[in-house]
Design a protein around this motif. Structure first.
Motif, PDB file in Angstrom:
ATOM      1  N   PRO A  11      24.696  -3.856  -3.831  1.00 35.96           N
ATOM      2  CA  PRO A  11      24.612  -2.631  -3.034  1.00 35.96           C
ATOM      3  C   PRO A  11      23.319  -2.642  -2.227  1.00 35.96           C
ATOM      4  O   PRO A  11      22.311  -3.189  -2.679  1.00 35.96           O
ATOM      5  CB  PRO A  11      24.572  -1.519  -4.086  1.00 35.96           C
ATOM      6  CG  PRO A  11      25.077  -2.130  -5.347  1.00 35.96           C
ATOM      7  CD  PRO A  11      24.755  -3.589  -5.270  1.00 35.96           C
ATOM      8  N   ALA A  15      21.190   2.444  -1.514  1.00 35.69           N
ATOM      9  CA  ALA A  15      22.461   3.039  -1.945  1.00 35.69           C
ATOM     10  C   ALA A  15      22.263   3.939  -3.163  1.00 35.69           C
ATOM     11  O   ALA A  15      21.485   3.633  -4.053  1.00 35.69           O
ATOM     12  CB  ALA A  15      23.457   1.933  -2.278  1.00 35.69           C
ATOM     13  N   VAL A  31      29.645   2.719  -0.332  1.00 34.53           N
ATOM     14  CA  VAL A  31      28.360   2.026  -0.380  1.00 34.53           C
ATOM     15  C   VAL A  31      28.383   0.815   0.559  1.00 34.53           C
ATOM     16  O   VAL A  31      29.393   0.128   0.675  1.00 34.53           O
ATOM     17  CB  VAL A  31      28.068   1.565  -1.831  1.00 34.53           C
ATOM     18  CG1 VAL A  31      26.889   0.598  -1.883  1.00 34.53           C
ATOM     19  CG2 VAL A  31      27.814   2.764  -2.721  1.00 34.53           C
TER      20      VAL A  31
END
Ligand SMILES: Cc1cc2nc3c(=O)[nH]c(=O)nc-3n(C[C@H](O)[C@H](O)[C@H](O)COP(=O)(O)OP(=O)(O)OC[C@H]3O[C@@H](n4cnc5c(N)ncnc54)[C@H](O)[C@@H]3O)c2cc1C
Lengths: 246, 322
Positions: A11, A15, A31
């Motif tokens: 991610p 995020a 995300v």
């Protein structure tokens, strides 16, 4: 020289972190995913630099679903010559390491790069596992790597300093800050990446010795206690009597 | 049996080894079995002292070849010792040494591995072991169950305090064949003076609010009176104001000291990712809206060039009175 760079997808650093309602899995809805910074900035770039200096091939490998191909194309845009995707969810480090090793076993790479850890699960486990499966030396947390013929001189980060080691090729290395400087892919790289080969390989089955029980988010902080900037004696008192840290 | 590899980088035990033995002993008590510690290579001092942290046996393979951390020869030896003592759990430290070895040892022993463990949640009769660790750079906690017969754990630094509860024990010398290392050490360069960041209990960290590298004297002085280690934000390291090894955060080192003092750092999410496991956070920033205040326990809104020397003076007074 044949270089393998293992890249993972994580991610984005900003995020939000959320989990599925049963707490068993990361919820990536909405995300943005990126290439793990250590893999991209250090491992991949150093492999490309060595290929530019010595000739050879850089293969970028990702264990992941088809959705990861954007990240894989980015690795090709930065400079990898070809890519391999092992078509499976990377459910654990044990699983991922086994897939990488099975692929690399028959390919005779001179050097296998990974990032020092992923910024999501922070395991720092895969490199050592791959090295063990392939019976190769492993240098973790390398911040500098130079080749002198068939021998590498590597600086590895240790607590409070660096250790400079020598090791003969082939071996496995995990890259830390300092090994290279981040490269931004240019237009030509992006165009060329579209036509570079990306091979999809099926996974091998792996028995999972570790299971997720649950993920939890930390309780919110109680809130900051503000101290008058004129009165640092008060801060010292709080740190001593209330927080008990000095 | 719980087997703890008590690491001794360059022949010396550090806090990490004592933490690991303390953790191993507590786990062994929960499992109802003994805890042994193994030492690899020659060390300064008496390894039997590990008994004081709870090891009922201390084993040593003192072959000189183990002076070099070669993951293959170490794995060979650790796996052989684990087999000889019948280890169900192998505990190491989540340090540069432990990270070099843990994955390798786990594969060799066909064991499940959880690295960077901060605690044990459950020891169940059926051989399952549930442990906790911090994931997503400190933004969440995960619990994992290891179900393989042999388990490998690496313990996060500062997750537990070393506890002295027992006595030194006699050291049992083991003779295990050590393969020749394939990695050779040319040189070791260490930064003298301060405790390395991952081990530090108190950290004084500064960011771009310092304006110029020549201003770092006030940070150093505060660190000196506290016996603290200095750290910095990423842009500070990137502009070479401070050495790279001081860079903390998501792409630097992740730390978990008891006390983290952040000076002139805004508290970007990537910075917090490396420090939000600190027990207590103090933020000094002139901007009351700085995001770091949301993650802080104590905050001082003010000009760091005035506040930091004042804080140093107050601590000096406090230490003198102690
Ligand atoms: C992929 C990625 C990874 C990253 N990884 C990291 C990482 O690992 N670590 C990291 O630190 N950053 C990281 N960053 C950068 C991060 O986003 C921030 O840019 C950085 O942390 C900001 O550093 P700073 O707080 O020192 O500077 P700034 O954000 O410029 O903050 C300076 C602060 O000082 C205060 N200040 C100024 N003057 C004074 C004064 N006289 N008295 C008191 N306060 C004053 C200001 O109010 C301000 O809050 C990363 C970014 C990206 C995109």
């Amino acid at each position: 020289m044949k270089f393998l760079v293992c890249i993972s997808q994580t991610p984005d650093t900003t995020a939000r972190v959320a989990f599925t309602p049963d707490g068993k899995a990361y919820d990536g809805t909405g995300v943005t995913f990126i290439m793990n910074p250590y893999d991209e900035w250090y491992a991949l770039v150093r492999a490309c630099e060595l290929r530019e200096a010595l000739g050879g091939t850089v293969v970028a490998l990702n264990v992941g679903p088809a959705a990861n191909e954007t990240t894989i194309r980015k690795a090709l845009a930065i400079g990898a010559d070809e890519a391999v995707r092992i078509d499976a969810e990377p459910t654990s480090s044990a699983f991922t390491a086994r897939q990488i090793a099975e692929y690399a076993r028959s390919e005779n790479f001179d050097l296998i790069f990974l990032g020092k850890e992923t910024i999501d699960y922070n395991g720092a486990e895969v490199g050592a596992m791959v090295a063990e499966y392939l019976d190769l030396p492993y240098i973790a947390f390398a911040s500098k790597l130079d080749l002198e013929g068939n021998r590498a001189v590597v600086e590895r980060d240790i607590e409070g300093g660096v250790e400079v080691v020598e090791v003969d090729l082939p071996f496995v290395v995990s890259a830390a800050k300092g090994m290279a400087e981040q490269r931004i892919p240019n237009m030509r790289g992006i165009m060329m990446a579209r036509t570079k080969p990306l091979k999809v390989v099926p996974p091998v089955p792996v028995e999972e010795p570790v299971q997720v029980v649950k993920f939890t988010l930390p309780p919110p902080k109680a809130g900051v206690k503000l101290v008058n900037p004129e009165d640092m004696d008060e801060l010292v008192r709080l740190l001593h009597e209330e927080a008990k840290v000095i | 049996m719980v087997l703890v590899y008590a690491e001794s980088p360059r022949g010396q035990f550090k806090k990490a080894a004592f933490e690991a033995v303390t953790f191993g002993k507590k786990l062994a008590d929960q499992m109802g079995c003994p805890c042994a510690a193994v030492v690899l290579g020659p060390v300064q001092g008496d390894p039997g002292e590990l008994g004081r942290y709870g090891a009922s046996r201390v084993l040593q393979v003192s072959d000189d070849a183990l002076q070099t951390l070669d993951s293959q020869s170490y794995t060979q030896v650790l796996a052989e010792v684990a087999r000889q003592v019948g280890a169900e759990v192998v505990v190491m430290s989540h340090t540069s040494t432990g990270k070099t070895l843990a994955g390798r040892v786990a594969v060799r022993l066909k064991a499940g591995l959880v690295s960077g463990v901060s605690g044990v949640s459950e020891v169940s009769g059926d051989g399952r072991l549930v442990v906790r660790k911090s994931v997503f750079s400190g933004k969440a906690t995960a619990e994992y169950a290891i179900i393989s017969p042999i388990k490998v754990l690496s313990l996060m630094g500062n997750a537990i305090r070393p506890e002295v509860e027992g006595q030194a024990v006699p050291v049992e010398a083991l003779s295990v064949a050590v393969p020749a290392p394939r990695v050779r050490v040319r040189e070791v360069r260490t930064v003298e003076g301060r405790v390395p960041l991952p081990e530090a209990e108190v950290v004084v960290s500064a960011g771009r609010g310092m304006k110029d590298p020549s201003n770092w004297g006030i940070v150093e002085e505060l660190a000196d009176v506290l016996g603290a280690t200095t750290a910095c934000s990423r842009p500070v390291a990137d502009s070479h104001w401070r050495p790279h090894h001081e860079h903390v955060g998501q792409t630097g080192i992740a730390i978990r000291p008891n006390l983290y003092i952040a000076i002139g750092i805004s508290g970007a999410i990537q910075h917090l990712a490396g420090v939000n496991n600190s027990k207590v956070i103090v933020v000094i920033n002139k901007d009351p809206e700085a995001p770091f205040f949301k993650a802080a326990d104590y905050g001082v809104v003010g000009d760091l060039f005035e506040v930091v020397p004042r804080l140093t003076e107050s601590i000096r007074k406090f230490k003198a009175a102690q």
